[in-house]
Design a protein around this motif. Structure first.
Motif, mmCIF file in Angstrom:
data_model
loop_
_atom_site.group_PDB
_atom_site.id
_atom_site.type_symbol
_atom_site.label_atom_id
_atom_site.label_comp_id
_atom_site.label_asym_id
_atom_site.label_seq_id
_atom_site.Cartn_x
_atom_site.Cartn_y
_atom_site.Cartn_z
ATOM 1 N N ALA A 133 0.831 -1.210 0.000
ATOM 2 C CA ALA A 133 0.000 0.000 0.000
ATOM 3 C C ALA A 133 0.865 1.259 0.000
ATOM 4 C CB ALA A 133 -0.918 0.004 1.230
ATOM 5 N N SER A 134 2.017 1.181 0.669
ATOM 6 C CA SER A 134 2.833 2.392 0.821
ATOM 7 C C SER A 134 3.695 2.685 -0.401
ATOM 8 C CB SER A 134 3.724 2.263 2.058
ATOM 9 O OG SER A 134 4.658 1.235 1.863
ATOM 10 N N LEU A 135 3.605 1.815 -1.416
ATOM 11 C CA LEU A 135 4.355 2.094 -2.652
ATOM 12 C C LEU A 135 3.862 3.388 -3.298
ATOM 13 C CD1 LEU A 135 4.740 -1.451 -4.252
ATOM 14 C CD2 LEU A 135 6.587 0.081 -3.558
ATOM 15 N N SER A 136 2.602 3.724 -2.992
ATOM 16 C CA SER A 136 2.064 4.956 -3.567
ATOM 17 C C SER A 136 2.337 6.169 -2.682
ATOM 18 C CB SER A 136 0.553 4.802 -3.778
ATOM 19 O OG SER A 136 -0.052 4.515 -2.535
ATOM 20 N N PHE A 137 3.011 5.948 -1.531
ATOM 21 C CA PHE A 137 3.317 7.075 -0.643
ATOM 22 C C PHE A 137 4.392 7.943 -1.273
ATOM 23 C CE2 PHE A 137 0.554 5.259 2.075
ATOM 24 C CZ PHE A 137 0.877 5.066 3.409
ATOM 25 N N PRO A 139 6.609 11.927 -0.643
ATOM 26 C CA PRO A 139 7.166 12.721 0.460
ATOM 27 C C PRO A 139 6.099 13.313 1.388
ATOM 28 C CG PRO A 139 8.298 13.248 -1.576
ATOM 29 C CD PRO A 139 7.176 12.339 -1.941
ATOM 30 N N PRO A 140 4.958 13.818 0.862
ATOM 31 C CA PRO A 140 3.958 14.367 1.789
ATOM 32 C C PRO A 140 3.440 13.318 2.774
ATOM 33 C CG PRO A 140 3.455 15.044 -0.454
ATOM 34 C CD PRO A 140 4.523 14.012 -0.555
ATOM 35 N N GLU A 141 3.258 12.076 2.285
ATOM 36 C CA GLU A 141 2.745 11.033 3.166
ATOM 37 C C GLU A 141 3.765 10.699 4.260
ATOM 38 O OE1 GLU A 141 2.209 10.911 -0.199
ATOM 39 O OE2 GLU A 141 0.093 11.405 0.077
ATOM 40 N N TYR A 142 5.030 10.646 3.891
ATOM 41 C CA TYR A 142 6.062 10.370 4.889
ATOM 42 C C TYR A 142 6.186 11.513 5.886
ATOM 43 C CZ TYR A 142 7.523 6.041 2.744
ATOM 44 O OH TYR A 142 7.536 4.753 2.269
ATOM 45 N N PHE A 143 5.967 12.724 5.400
ATOM 46 C CA PHE A 143 5.955 13.866 6.315
ATOM 47 C C PHE A 143 4.810 13.716 7.314
ATOM 48 C CE2 PHE A 143 6.041 17.980 8.056
ATOM 49 C CZ PHE A 143 4.798 18.567 7.941
ATOM 50 N N GLY A 144 3.631 13.362 6.795
ATOM 51 C CA GLY A 144 2.460 13.188 7.655
ATOM 52 C C GLY A 144 2.676 12.102 8.700
ATOM 53 N N ILE A 145 3.219 10.968 8.266
ATOM 54 C CA ILE A 145 3.456 9.853 9.211
ATOM 55 C C ILE A 145 4.465 10.274 10.266
ATOM 56 C CG2 ILE A 145 4.439 7.541 9.453
ATOM 57 C CD1 ILE A 145 3.493 6.984 6.620
ATOM 58 N N SER A 146 5.528 10.937 9.848
ATOM 59 C CA SER A 146 6.572 11.361 10.810
ATOM 60 C C SER A 146 5.987 12.309 11.838
ATOM 61 C CB SER A 146 7.735 12.051 10.094
ATOM 62 O OG SER A 146 8.304 11.202 9.150
ATOM 63 N N VAL A 147 5.189 13.275 11.370
ATOM 64 C CA VAL A 147 4.598 14.239 12.303
ATOM 65 C C VAL A 147 3.674 13.526 13.283
ATOM 66 C CG1 VAL A 147 2.942 16.156 12.472
ATOM 67 C CG2 VAL A 147 4.764 16.254 10.786
ATOM 68 N N LEU A 148 2.796 12.657 12.747
ATOM 69 C CA LEU A 148 1.855 11.951 13.616
ATOM 70 C C LEU A 148 2.595 11.082 14.621
ATOM 71 C CD1 LEU A 148 -1.028 11.178 14.387
ATOM 72 C CD2 LEU A 148 -0.975 9.414 12.637
ATOM 73 N N SER A 462 -4.558 18.341 1.699
ATOM 74 C CA SER A 462 -5.755 17.823 1.025
ATOM 75 C C SER A 462 -5.501 16.427 0.439
ATOM 76 C CB SER A 462 -6.191 18.789 -0.082
ATOM 77 O OG SER A 462 -5.201 18.835 -1.083
ATOM 78 N N ARG A 463 -4.243 16.006 0.441
ATOM 79 C CA ARG A 463 -3.966 14.623 0.025
ATOM 80 C C ARG A 463 -4.564 13.728 1.107
ATOM 81 N NH1 ARG A 463 0.938 14.604 -3.596
ATOM 82 N NH2 ARG A 463 1.377 12.479 -2.919
ATOM 83 N N PRO A 464 -5.327 12.687 0.739
ATOM 84 C CA PRO A 464 -6.118 11.936 1.740
ATOM 85 C C PRO A 464 -5.284 11.413 2.916
ATOM 86 C CG PRO A 464 -6.622 11.177 -0.486
ATOM 87 C CD PRO A 464 -5.522 12.158 -0.624
ATOM 88 N N ILE A 465 -4.178 10.722 2.597
ATOM 89 C CA ILE A 465 -3.430 10.090 3.692
ATOM 90 C C ILE A 465 -2.709 11.157 4.516
ATOM 91 C CG2 ILE A 465 -1.519 8.512 4.196
ATOM 92 C CD1 ILE A 465 -2.380 6.998 1.609
ATOM 93 N N THR A 466 -2.052 12.070 3.843
ATOM 94 C CA THR A 466 -1.333 13.141 4.556
ATOM 95 C C THR A 466 -2.311 13.947 5.396
ATOM 96 O OG1 THR A 466 0.061 13.340 2.582
ATOM 97 C CG2 THR A 466 0.310 15.047 4.260
ATOM 98 N N GLY A 467 -3.448 14.279 4.785
ATOM 99 C CA GLY A 467 -4.456 15.075 5.484
ATOM 100 C C GLY A 467 -4.957 14.375 6.736
ATOM 101 N N THR A 468 -5.197 13.075 6.616
ATOM 102 C CA THR A 468 -5.692 12.304 7.772
ATOM 103 C C THR A 468 -4.671 12.325 8.898
ATOM 104 O OG1 THR A 468 -6.820 10.842 6.212
ATOM 105 C CG2 THR A 468 -6.615 10.066 8.475
ATOM 106 N N PHE A 469 -3.430 12.039 8.554
ATOM 107 C CA PHE A 469 -2.388 12.011 9.588
ATOM 108 C C PHE A 469 -2.234 13.384 10.243
ATOM 109 C CE2 PHE A 469 -1.510 7.822 9.013
ATOM 110 C CZ PHE A 469 -0.793 7.436 7.896
ATOM 111 N N LEU A 470 -2.217 14.428 9.417
ATOM 112 C CA LEU A 470 -2.018 15.768 9.972
ATOM 113 C C LEU A 470 -3.227 16.196 10.792
ATOM 114 C CD1 LEU A 470 -0.302 17.659 6.999
ATOM 115 C CD2 LEU A 470 0.746 16.814 9.093
ATOM 116 N N PHE A 471 -4.420 15.778 10.371
ATOM 117 C CA PHE A 471 -5.630 16.101 11.134
ATOM 118 C C PHE A 471 -5.576 15.463 12.529
ATOM 119 C CE2 PHE A 471 -9.889 17.163 12.113
ATOM 120 C CZ PHE A 471 -10.513 16.052 12.655
ATOM 121 N N ILE A 472 -5.229 14.177 12.570
ATOM 122 C CA ILE A 472 -5.148 13.480 13.859
ATOM 123 C C ILE A 472 -4.079 14.124 14.734
ATOM 124 C CG2 ILE A 472 -4.663 11.279 15.014
ATOM 125 C CD1 ILE A 472 -5.642 9.889 12.435
#
Lengths: 501, 139
Positions: A133-137, A139-148, A462-472
């Motif tokens: 699933a993370s093959l589509s991640f 840099p924004p997604e990794y930023f979101g995960i790191s922050v969360l 507004s990217r779904p995964i990044t947005g979710t992580f940053l929202f949480i």
């Protein structure tokens, strides 16, 4: 695929590495001083000459060994060797006082084996799925995960979110020393060429965890450790004890597997959560606090399963959320392996070999540690006044071996002193350690993400995964702030609520 | 006392870091430069550490802690510093022997025979393991 992993593992050097790893890990767990993080940090430079899979098998075995070693001292001496073994002291030592130390140790070992296997099943299935699933991640997604991850870590560690958050930031700041990964600009090097490569994470961990512990223990009077006596024939639990342990072991295994996915001290959290759960649902409420075997079986199973589960984000995303797992990642990278979404496809032998090695390490733990538990326990009789100087020299030598740099020894000393005073002042070490490790990931993800989104944080979020992580993450921060403000108000009104949690 | 000192230390560290970070280029949102994260992190850390420092000063609730044992810490740090210094000039075996001997005495190991023999055997053992078995090139 897993079978290929087992085939790769069953070579003499790998089996020897598993045996040595489990033994060293148990020693580390039994003896005060280094801890898991310090020990793995020490062994990473020593593993340079090894085959990558052999080195990884060694490190993974140390994990399991250290967890079990921690439970040995909890049961026999009422001293937890690791944070995750604290709760085992409550019931385990009571059992030991009643002459049931052997049963407690046997149940801890068997439970750890079964629950560790449950965690491995989770790892076997979830890690490749998550990697896919993370093959589509990006840099924004990794930023979101790191922050969360960093926000959750600061929320779950220590007694003050503010202080833990500050430690995360200090770690991130220390991670910026050296060359900017994108532009190559020198930052905070003050003309020192040794700082161009940044502050070595392993040296930092050895300092704040290992050396600080050594400094703490030196100068303390040698305490006579009273160890409960243990005979080999007493290692077998009774039928009744086995029956009472089955449920907690499986519940602990599944609980640990889920909790292990949370960033932070998940092994410790899972052991406490399991203890609370078993106590709540137990039909033998009068036994709790007086040697209830469920209070050993559940927590020990949970923490072992959590340790395994912590590998899932590491292997599938390449992101560690605890210092010990971050060190494992350092070990991977030193041997030319980059965990992440492509690990399964680019190094399948390493990936499945590592998973298979955990099964084997778990098994060796049971075979080796249980019969020799008396030997490990007798090590507690070595006076700290002799042990600590020896561990100190090993730490210095190991730190030197990383980069063959005396400058690193200076950093080790500095971080050792810092870690010592931080512990005295109740500042948490883990957030700083993870901050220095994840900081570069976070920076790279943020900068590249902003370039991709033309500088717009809104577009980034507004990217779904990044947005979710940053929202949480934002939600958690806001909750912390509100609790702090309300705590302040109540204190102002003369209430008993303190600012810190 | 120690909490106040550490809080003050982190406040000072954050301010100093921010000062040096401000000398790097911040860039812009579309083109963040090398100072982008350092300035953000430094700014936040300065704020957090200030709040932490103020809250510690306001609360003034020093929890009872075991004594710091500053005398021992100072001796231990001196031995470690000298050990690092000596590694530049004398062989590892000798430097390690000297460091171990002093550390054992600081740890109150009585007499001289025991510390000398432990230091000697251990230094030799470490040298053998690290230099011969693990091929660590000492300075």
């Amino acid at each position: 695929m897993l079978i290929q992993g087992f085939i790769a593992c069953f070579t003499m050097p790998n089996i020897i590495a598993a045996v040595i790893g489990v033994t060293i890990g148990t020693l580390v767990g039994v003896l005060p001083g280094l801890g898991i993080s310090g020990t793995i940090a020490l062994l990473i430079p020593i593993s340079f000459g090894m085959d990558p899979l052999t080195a990884l098998i060694l490190f993974a075995s140390i994990f399991y060994g250290a967890m079990y070693g921690g439970s040995t001292t909890s049961i026999l001496v009422n001293v937890p060797g690791e944070g995750a073994s604290v709760v085992t002291c409550i019931e385990g030592y009571e059992m030991a006082k009643k002459g049931r130390a052997g049963a407690a140790l046997a149940v801890a070992a068997i439970g750890s084996f079964i629950a560790g296997s449950i965690g491995l099943v989770g790892l076997t299935f979830f890690a490749p799925m998550l990697a896919e699933a993370s093959l589509s991640f990006g840099p924004p997604e990794y930023f979101g995960i790191s922050v969360l991850g960093l926000v959750i870590l600061s929320n779950l560690t220590g007694t003050s979110h503010l202080r833990s958050g500050l430690m995360v930031l200090i770690g991130v700041m220390l991670g910026t020393v050296g060359l900017d990964p994108l532009s190559g600009t020198q930052r905070f090097t003050f003309g020192l060429t040794e700082l161009l490569r940044g502050i070595d994470f392993i040296v930092l961990v050895m300092g704040v965890y290992g050396l600080s512990e050594i400094i703490s223990n030196m100068g303390l009077p040698d305490k006579k450790t009273e160890t409960q006596k243990l005979r080999f024939r007493e290692l077998y639990p009774k039928k009744e004890e086995i029956k009472q342990s089955v449920g907690p072991i499986f519940r602990g295994g599944f609980l640990g597997m889920l909790v292990g996915l949370i960033p932070g001290p998940s092994a410790t959290i899972s052991s406490f959560a399991s203890y609370s759960l078993e106590k709540k649902i137990s039909k033998r409420s009068k036994m709790w606090g007086k040697g209830a075997i469920e209070g050993v079986a559940g927590p020990e199973s949970a923490n072992n399963s959590a340790i395994t589960s912590q590998m899932i984000p590491l292997l599938s995303l390449g992101i560690p959320f605890t210092p010990a797992v971050a060190l494992l990642l350092s070990g991977f990278m030193i041997h030319g392996i980059t965990p992440g979404p492509t690990l399964v496809s680019s190094h399948p032998t390493i990936f499945w070999g590592l998973i298979a090695s955990m099964f084997i390490g778990n098994l060796f733990l049971l075979i080796i540690n249980l019969p020799f538990v008396g030997v490990f326990a007798s090590l507690l009789k070595i006076p700290l006044s002799i042990l600590m100087p020896l561990v100190a020299v090993i730490t210095f030598t190991g730190a030197y071996a990383i980069n063959n740099s005396l400058f690193d020894l200076g950093l080790l000393l500095m971080f050792g002193l810092l870690g010592y005073f931080m512990k005295k002042a109740n500042y948490e070490l883990a957030p700083m350690a993870i901050g220095i490790f994840l900081g570069p990931f976070l920076e790279k993800g943020l900068k590249q993400g902003l370039v991709i989104s033309n500088g717009s944080m809104v577009e980034l979020a507004s990217r779904p995964i990044t947005g979710t992580f940053l929202f949480i993450a934002t939600l958690l921060i806001l909750i912390s702030i509100m609790r702090w403000v309300l705590g302040n108000r109540n204190q102002g009104k003369g209430g008993g609520v303190t600012i810190n949690k | 006392m120690i909490r106040k000192v550490m809080a003050g230390f982190f406040q000072l560290f954050s301010i100093t870091y921010l000062y040096f970070a401000l000398q790097l280029r911040f860039g812009s949102m579309t083109e963040p430069q090398s100072g982008f994260l350092p300035i953000l992190a430094g700014g936040l850390a300065t704020l957090f550490s200030l709040v932490d420092f103020i809250s510690i000063l306001k609360n003034n609730d020093e929890q009872t802690q075991e004594p710091l044992g500053l005398k021992v810490i100072v001796y231990v740090m001196i031995v470690f510093a000298v050990y690092i210094f000596l590694l530049n000039y004398i062989p590892y075996l000798l430097a390690t022997f000297i460091a171990l001997l002093f550390l054992l005495k600081i740890s109150n190991v009585k007499g001289w025979v025991k510390p000398l023999s432990i230091a000697g055997c251990s230094a030799f053992g470490f040298y053998f393991v690290f230099s011969y078995l693990l091929n660590v090139p000492f300075p």
